[in-house]
Design a protein around this motif. Structure first.
Motif, PDB file in Angstrom:
ATOM      1  N   PRO A 114       0.799  -1.232   0.000  1.00  0.00           N
ATOM      2  CA  PRO A 114       0.000   0.000   0.000  1.00  0.00           C
ATOM      3  C   PRO A 114       0.827   1.275   0.000  1.00  0.00           C
ATOM      4  O   PRO A 114       1.727   1.448   0.831  1.00  0.00           O
ATOM      5  CB  PRO A 114      -0.803  -0.122   1.298  1.00  0.00           C
ATOM      6  N   ILE A 156      -1.060  -2.243  -4.883  1.00  0.00           N
ATOM      7  CA  ILE A 156      -1.997  -1.902  -3.820  1.00  0.00           C
ATOM      8  C   ILE A 156      -1.938  -0.407  -3.542  1.00  0.00           C
ATOM      9  O   ILE A 156      -0.923   0.108  -3.058  1.00  0.00           O
ATOM     10  CB  ILE A 156      -1.709  -2.705  -2.543  1.00  0.00           C
ATOM     11  N   ARG A 208      -3.246   2.985  -1.553  1.00  0.00           N
ATOM     12  CA  ARG A 208      -3.572   3.204  -0.147  1.00  0.00           C
ATOM     13  C   ARG A 208      -4.845   4.035   0.043  1.00  0.00           C
ATOM     14  O   ARG A 208      -5.356   4.138   1.150  1.00  0.00           O
ATOM     15  CB  ARG A 208      -2.376   3.901   0.522  1.00  0.00           C
ATOM     16  N   ASP A 266      -2.943   1.789   5.033  1.00  0.00           N
ATOM     17  CA  ASP A 266      -1.536   1.744   5.427  1.00  0.00           C
ATOM     18  C   ASP A 266      -1.263   0.529   6.313  1.00  0.00           C
ATOM     19  O   ASP A 266      -1.988   0.271   7.270  1.00  0.00           O
ATOM     20  CB  ASP A 266      -1.173   3.025   6.182  1.00  0.00           C
TER      21      ASP A 266
END
Length: 386
Positions: free
Chosen positions: A131, A155, A157, A181
């Motif tokens: 993330p 990914i 966030r 996160d």
């Protein structure tokens, strides 16, 4: 040769946000994946690597040489006496670059970092982009696309980052995901040498806010705002102090703040520096509230239920406020100081804030668990195909 190592890139020991990501990923690699975390050879001193429980991979320029040498039976036995890892032993690469891929960092050599990810993919090693905040990509689309195409899972966030990725990376395969996160579940450790600051209220500056302010007046206003916040906290008996989450530049900001506070109010505004991310999180966790312009200080506070006045300067700050259910705590650090001091009053008058943050934090941690499970499942499928 068993592939039992996972290489972490885009994380480091000096930037404490990146260090928190390193520690969170390394902990997960050991405990959930049953493997050993590795960092690039030049990343951090040997002592720092040992304390974090990570191994170094051999320098990239020697990959070929060491691979050939270890094929010699006698040398392969000698090799294992050294704490270096070969590229042939890497099972996966986790990229925790944070806010690296986007126009804010167009001055960096993004083509180099992206090219390394592409090289790992070419070796047959799966890459996962953990993330991070992405975009926009008006100046950086080309190297970013190289990195995205090298990755099995990308990914984002926050929703805005996800939209930026999808604007340049068309995929229907589910490769692009949205998760919060991943440092939220990482435990802090209270620094015993700072017992006098337990329960005090940290003010965490960000030199990027100062540097991006439009002109000398706006820059000075940021410093004066932090000083006004410190005075307000002192008058409320909340024991304010400066907390340098990053390096010398943030420390310089705090010294300017301390000078103003001392001259105008005769308050001893102490400054805490030199802590690593784990210690910073442990100290922040004892605070009644936090004032912060540093993203991972915000996450460290909110993930422990500590209300935070969020001094945001990019989209990632508004989205982390949303993640923890407190969008109203986002505050303009360059506006009038009363915006922040009024927020102190709001936090103190709303006792339910802490519980609201804790409930949202539990959901954030649940989503992080889902993310790791997704990566673990995908990696297992890749290893089964070899």
């Amino acid at each position: 040769m068993a592939k039992k190592y996972i290489l972490l890139v885009g994380v480091e020991f000096n930037n404490q946000g990146a260090y928190l990501m390193l520690r969170a990923a390394a902990e997960r690699i050991r405990e959930q994946f049953g493997m050993v975390p590795v960092v690039e050879f030049q990343n951090g001193a040997d002592l720092k690597k040992r304390l974090a429980g990570v191994y170094p991979i051999v320098p990239q320029r020697f990959y070929g040489l060491f691979t050939r040498l270890t094929k010699i039976k006698a040398l392969s036995r000698v090799w294992k006496r050294f704490p270096w890892v070969l590229p042939t032993e890497i099972a996966a690469v986790f990229d925790g670059s944070g806010f690296r891929y986007g126009d804010e960092w167009a001055h960096q050599r993004l083509d180099v970092s992206a090219g390394k990810l592409a090289a790992w993919k070419a070796r047959g090693v799966p890459v996962y982009m953990l993330p991070q905040a992405f975009g926009p990509f008006d100046k950086t689309a080309e190297p970013t696309l190289t990195a995205l195409r090298a990755s099995r899972q990308v990914i984002a966030r926050d929703p805005e980052s996800l939209a930026h990725v999808e604007s340049i990376f068309a995929t229907g395969s589910g490769t692009v995901r949205l998760f919060p996160d991943f440092t939220a579940g990482l435990a802090g450790r209270f620094p015993s040498q700072h017992e006098s600051h337990r329960g005090g209220t940290p003010i965490v500056p960000n030199v990027n806010i100062y540097a991006r302010a439009a002109g000398p007046e706006a820059k000075q206003r940021y410093i004066e705002n932090l000083a006004a916040i410190a005075v307000d906290l002192h008058e409320r008996g909340l024991k304010p102090y400066g907390l340098a989450h990053e390096g010398r530049s943030d420390l310089d900001v705090l010294r300017r703040v301390a000078s103003i506070v001392s001259k105008t109010s005769n308050i001893d505004f102490e400054i805490v520096e030199g802590l690593n991310g784990i210690e910073l999180k442990g100290l922040i966790g004892t605070a009644p509230l936090l004032v912060s312009g540093r993203y991972h200080a915000v996450v460290s506070a909110l993930s422990q239920g500590v209300p935070t006045i969020i001094h945001g300067w990019s989209h990632k700050y508004s989205h982390v406020a949303d993640d923890f259910g407190v969008p109203e705590l986002l505050c303009d650090p360059l506006g009038d100081a009363s915006l922040s001091t009024d927020m102190i009053e709001y936090i103190l008058e709303n006792a339910e804030l802490g519980e609201r943050i804790r409930i949202a934090g539990a959901e954030v941690r649940s989503r992080v668990e889902e993310m790791w499970a997704s990566i673990e499942s995908d990696l297992a499928s890749q290893r089964g195909q070899r």
